[in-house]
Write an enzyme that holds these catalytic residues in place. Structure first.
Site, PDB file in Angstrom:
ATOM      1  N   TRP A 144       0.835  -1.212   0.000  1.00  0.00           N
ATOM      2  CA  TRP A 144       0.000   0.000   0.000  1.00  0.00           C
ATOM      3  C   TRP A 144       0.867   1.259   0.000  1.00  0.00           C
ATOM      4  O   TRP A 144       0.583   2.219  -0.705  1.00  0.00           O
ATOM      5  CB  TRP A 144      -0.901  -0.026   1.224  1.00  0.00           C
ATOM      6  CG  TRP A 144      -1.685   1.245   1.412  1.00  0.00           C
ATOM      7  CD1 TRP A 144      -2.839   1.598   0.784  1.00  0.00           C
ATOM      8  CD2 TRP A 144      -1.354   2.331   2.287  1.00  0.00           C
ATOM      9  NE1 TRP A 144      -3.252   2.843   1.202  1.00  0.00           N
ATOM     10  CE2 TRP A 144      -2.354   3.319   2.132  1.00  0.00           C
ATOM     11  CE3 TRP A 144      -0.316   2.562   3.183  1.00  0.00           C
ATOM     12  CZ2 TRP A 144      -2.340   4.501   2.840  1.00  0.00           C
ATOM     13  CZ3 TRP A 144      -0.305   3.753   3.883  1.00  0.00           C
ATOM     14  CH2 TRP A 144      -1.300   4.707   3.719  1.00  0.00           C
ATOM     15  N   TYR A 145       1.942   1.260   0.763  1.00  0.00           N
ATOM     16  CA  TYR A 145       2.841   2.410   0.811  1.00  0.00           C
ATOM     17  C   TYR A 145       3.510   2.633  -0.549  1.00  0.00           C
ATOM     18  O   TYR A 145       3.676   3.765  -1.005  1.00  0.00           O
ATOM     19  CB  TYR A 145       3.903   2.183   1.892  1.00  0.00           C
ATOM     20  CG  TYR A 145       4.856   3.338   2.070  1.00  0.00           C
ATOM     21  CD1 TYR A 145       4.508   4.430   2.851  1.00  0.00           C
ATOM     22  CD2 TYR A 145       6.104   3.339   1.459  1.00  0.00           C
ATOM     23  CE1 TYR A 145       5.378   5.493   3.021  1.00  0.00           C
ATOM     24  CE2 TYR A 145       6.975   4.395   1.611  1.00  0.00           C
ATOM     25  CZ  TYR A 145       6.606   5.471   2.398  1.00  0.00           C
ATOM     26  OH  TYR A 145       7.469   6.520   2.543  1.00  0.00           O
ATOM     27  N   HIS A 441      -9.819  12.637 -62.998  1.00  0.00           N
ATOM     28  CA  HIS A 441     -10.212  13.402 -61.809  1.00  0.00           C
ATOM     29  C   HIS A 441      -9.193  14.507 -61.520  1.00  0.00           C
ATOM     30  O   HIS A 441      -9.558  15.682 -61.343  1.00  0.00           O
ATOM     31  CB  HIS A 441     -10.321  12.457 -60.610  1.00  0.00           C
ATOM     32  CG  HIS A 441     -10.771  13.116 -59.351  1.00  0.00           C
ATOM     33  ND1 HIS A 441     -12.061  12.994 -58.860  1.00  0.00           N
ATOM     34  CD2 HIS A 441     -10.120  13.911 -58.454  1.00  0.00           C
ATOM     35  CE1 HIS A 441     -12.173  13.681 -57.742  1.00  0.00           C
ATOM     36  NE2 HIS A 441     -10.990  14.246 -57.472  1.00  0.00           N
ATOM     37  N   GLU A 442      -7.913  14.139 -61.477  1.00  0.00           N
ATOM     38  CA  GLU A 442      -6.879  15.135 -61.193  1.00  0.00           C
ATOM     39  C   GLU A 442      -6.711  16.111 -62.353  1.00  0.00           C
ATOM     40  O   GLU A 442      -6.422  17.292 -62.134  1.00  0.00           O
ATOM     41  CB  GLU A 442      -5.554  14.438 -60.879  1.00  0.00           C
ATOM     42  CG  GLU A 442      -5.597  13.506 -59.684  1.00  0.00           C
ATOM     43  CD  GLU A 442      -6.040  14.206 -58.416  1.00  0.00           C
ATOM     44  OE1 GLU A 442      -5.818  15.426 -58.292  1.00  0.00           O
ATOM     45  OE2 GLU A 442      -6.638  13.543 -57.546  1.00  0.00           O
ATOM     46  N   HIS A 445      -9.222  18.880 -61.883  1.00  0.00           N
ATOM     47  CA  HIS A 445      -8.770  19.912 -60.934  1.00  0.00           C
ATOM     48  C   HIS A 445      -7.797  20.878 -61.600  1.00  0.00           C
ATOM     49  O   HIS A 445      -7.915  22.107 -61.461  1.00  0.00           O
ATOM     50  CB  HIS A 445      -8.087  19.248 -59.733  1.00  0.00           C
ATOM     51  CG  HIS A 445      -9.024  18.551 -58.802  1.00  0.00           C
ATOM     52  ND1 HIS A 445     -10.135  19.164 -58.253  1.00  0.00           N
ATOM     53  CD2 HIS A 445      -9.013  17.280 -58.309  1.00  0.00           C
ATOM     54  CE1 HIS A 445     -10.760  18.300 -57.460  1.00  0.00           C
ATOM     55  NE2 HIS A 445     -10.106  17.153 -57.480  1.00  0.00           N
ATOM     56  N   ASP A 517     -13.146  16.383 -51.690  1.00  0.00           N
ATOM     57  CA  ASP A 517     -13.398  17.637 -52.400  1.00  0.00           C
ATOM     58  C   ASP A 517     -14.763  18.210 -52.031  1.00  0.00           C
ATOM     59  O   ASP A 517     -14.906  19.427 -51.848  1.00  0.00           O
ATOM     60  CB  ASP A 517     -13.326  17.398 -53.913  1.00  0.00           C
ATOM     61  CG  ASP A 517     -11.980  16.834 -54.343  1.00  0.00           C
ATOM     62  OD1 ASP A 517     -10.983  17.184 -53.685  1.00  0.00           O
ATOM     63  OD2 ASP A 517     -11.934  16.053 -55.307  1.00  0.00           O
TER      64      ASP A 517
END
Length: 704
Positions: A144-145, A441-442, A445, A517
């Site tokens: 305990w200590y 997709h690119e 952009h 996006d």
């Protein structure tokens, strides 16, 4: 940071205690493995004159008995006998002496007992039976200590819950000075007064000046708040006591307040010094708000902190510095003059600040001749000082992985993309259909951004997966911006939707690849309508209520500041912005369908498209030759400041190459305009280029 033991750790301690108790019980109560002998049997052995030897060892009576009638070979006509040893634990030695001692003496004199040797054995005291239980209690107390000591970090502190051990500046391996802090010139000027005061307090006291008691450093994470605080202590040459706000929070009530008192007591003894509390919002949040309510341990700690800060006398040589990135959730009493008198905002560095930060962090790193820190600074808008330091470290790791002696521009560019989106995943299995969809997709952009006025130019297009993205289009800003106009934000929505529109037009289908996006475009459109007042129908009214998050120390109850009718109008305005952006994006991609196809085909073949190649393709409708492609790669190294350095011409070798290139393509001036700085070094790669033909007929054939 000091923390209590976890639940799993507590269960482990209890299990150990239980095992000790059970083991001790079985140890002291283990039955003896021996023949069951009764005291009546002992008396019978003596009465029947069967005992030949008698010994006593401790509390054990040991007899050697001889039993007759055991089958065996007769010896000299006599019947066979068998001797065996019998042991019996005496309950009372005195009882045995009183009962059988006269008989033992009589049989010994008659020659029946051949030998007897016993003395009074050691008697077990009555209190010895409690020893196992006392041992168990001692072990339980020791465990305990140890548990209590562990909650306080060990080190022999024991039950000293209210003590605190701040990190001292003397423990730092390297001192930090203002020369190690870049990109924060104005911030260093604000803190220079504190440095001068800590060096010579009397100069300010004679003039009746009161130096700020506290300085609050506010800014996004990674901007160098802790670094600047260390630099102030390093410049002033005083002690630096550093602690985190969470170190005051403990399991036991009142411990935080006690630690605050102990910290300030240590600071007064070490004066002049600087107390630096990092992440002060952990203990300085508004009182009486949020899920925690009031009168909890955190509020008691804050109350003690307020008392200690306000309790300092004038010019005591102790400066309190704190850092946070959430000033809006701090208690108002903490921010008033007299506690934190000065607030210094440390924001994101601009392009010059980023270049200065890079120069600080490249110390000790061998760089190649082609590395342009200015180009890297222009290509990293929004990067903090921590991001830039991480970028250079990643570049050094890449160079070491490739067994290079120097860090080249290629490693720098790769490190920028790695920090932004993660490492390349070339080993990921991607079907041909997905590669084609990603390429269009690119390309959507890039083409949409190319033909919009307020969008940054394209720096690179790639369909190689990085992180969670299947591909990416990188834009390189020409300059830093503090504000965004309505047209810029609208065109960002158009650019973000370029990938989804390209899938619809050229693949006759749409995919989930545009989810990021769509989220980005939705956030921009909602901010335009609800925060920035950019809707003509609604007007310049803010409807944003995101600042009252309950878990960030704000009010528990949240209510909308607008009616359901206004909410419907907001949704209609956001939908209108998306509809207009989709129409404009479709128009751009349909008008440049041929460019879309060429860009996608190039990506499918090479996977990566440089911004210079894409720019040439947009201007001329065809891809550049290999020789022009090599020459155009140097266009990114130009800066506006280079024009003002000197007016010297390039080396003769480069002049010859450019003259020959101009003869081959009349538009090379536009392609390489401002491409080479006045002192551009000679590149060995030019020597490997084949000679350009000088025949006019050959030139015309090449143009065709």
């Amino acid at each position: 940071m000091t923390r209590g033991p976890s639940k799993a750790s507590n269960l482990g301690y209890y299990a150990v205690i239980l095992l000790i108790i059970v083991g001790t019980f079985f140890l002291f109560n283990q039955p003896r493995e021996q023949e069951e002998i009764l005291y009546s049997d002992i008396r019978r052995y003596f009465e029947q004159e069967m005992v030949r030897e008698v010994r006593v060892a401790g509390t054990d009576l040991i007899l050697v008995v001889e039993e007759a009638g055991v089958p065996g070979e007769p010896v000299d006509g006599a019947e066979a006998y068998l001797r065996r040893e019998v042991s019996y634990e005496l309950e009372s030695f005195s009882l045995f002496i009183h009962d059988l001692h006269p008989l033992v003496v009589e049989q010994f004199q008659a020659g029946i007992i051949e030998e007897f040797d016993y003395t009074r054995g050691w008697q077990t005291p009555w209190w010895l039976g409690f020893l196992p239980y006392l041992l168990i209690l001692g072990i339980f107390f020791a465990i305990w200590y140890a548990m209590i000591n562990r909650t306080q970090g060990g080190g022999g502190q024991g039950m000293r819950h209210g003590k605190i051990k701040p990190r001292l500046g003397s423990e730092m391996e390297k001192k930090v000075y203002f020369s190690d802090v870049a990109g924060a010139d104005e911030e260093k000027e604000e803190l220079q007064e504190i440095v001068e005061y800590l060096r010579d307090p009397s100069r300010y006291s004679e003039l009746g000046a009161r130096i700020p008691k506290g300085v609050l450093l506010v800014g996004p994470p990674g901007t160098g708040k802790t670094l600047i605080a260390k630099a102030v202590a390093g410049e002033a040459g005083v002690q630096f006591l550093s602690i985190s706000g969470s170190d005051f929070v403990e399991l036991y009530v009142g411990v935080g307040a006690s630690r605050v008192r102990d910290l300030f007591d240590q600071a007064k003894k070490a004066a002049p010094c600087i107390i630096f509390i990092d992440e002060i919002d952990a203990v300085g949040r508004q009182r009486g708000a949020g899920m925690g309510g009031g009168h909890d341990e955190r509020e008691q700690t804050l109350n003690q902190l307020l008392v200690e800060m306000d309790g300092f006398g004038t010019n005591m040589g102790v400066i309190i510095m704190a850092a946070t990135n959430r000033k809006d959730i701090l208690d108002n009493a903490l921010l008033r003059p007299g506690r934190f008198d000065r607030q210094v905002y440390i924001g994101l560095p601009d392009v010059r600040g980023r270049e200065a930060i890079l120069k600080v962090h490249v110390r000790g790193k061998p760089l190649g001749d082609d590395v342009d820190l200015g180009s890297i600074a222009r290509g990293t808008p929004g990067f903090t000082g921590a991001d830039l330091e991480n970028l250079l470290n990643e570049a050094a790791l890449l160079a070491a992985r490739r067994n290079l002696r120097f860090i080249t521009m290629a490693e720098m560019e790769e490190a920028v993309l790695k920090v932004m989106a993660g490492p390349e995943k070339k080993s990921r299995v991607v079907t041909q259909k997905e590669r084609k969809l990603t390429a269009y997709h690119e390309a959507g952009h890039a083409v949409a951004a190319r033909y919009l006025k307020n969008v940054d130019p394209v720096h690179q297009i790639t369909i190689i997966p990085r992180g969670g993205a299947g591909g990416m289009t990188v834009y390189r800003p020409q300059e830093d911006r503090s504000y965004r106009s309505k047209n810029e934000m609208f065109e960002r929505i158009v650019t973000a939707m370029g990938g989804r529109v390209a899938e619809k037009l050229f693949m006759d289908d749409i995919s989930t690849g545009a989810v990021g996006d769509i989220q980005q475009a939705t956030a921009i459109a909602r901010a335009m309508v609800m925060q920035y007042g950019m809707s003509e129908r609604i007007g310049p009214i803010s409807f944003d209520s995101s600042g009252g998050a309950v878990f960030l120390g704000r009010d528990f109850a949240q209510t909308k500041s607008y009616s359901e009718k206004v909410a419907a109008i907001i949704d209609e305005e956001i939908k209108r912005l998306f509809d207009e952006a989709m129409v404009l994006c479709e128009k751009i991609l349909q008008e440049h369908a041929e460019l879309m196809v060429k860009t996608a085909d190039y990506l499918l073949e090479h996977e990566v498209m440089d911004g210079n190649v894409f720019d040439y393709l947009c201007k001329h409708g065809e891809l550049p030759t290999e020789r022009l492609g090599k020459a155009s790669m140097f266009a990114a190294h130009h800066t506006e400041d280079d024009d003002q350095k000197n007016e010297k011409k390039p080396t003769s070798e480069i002049e010859k190459i450019l003259d020959q290139a101009r003869q081959e393509a009349g538009d090379i001036d536009r392609i390489l305009e401002d491409a080479l700085p006045p002192e551009f070094p000679e590149m060995p790669k030019f020597q490997d280029l084949p000679d350009f033909p000088e025949s006019p007929d050959q030139d015309s054939d090449d143009k065709k």
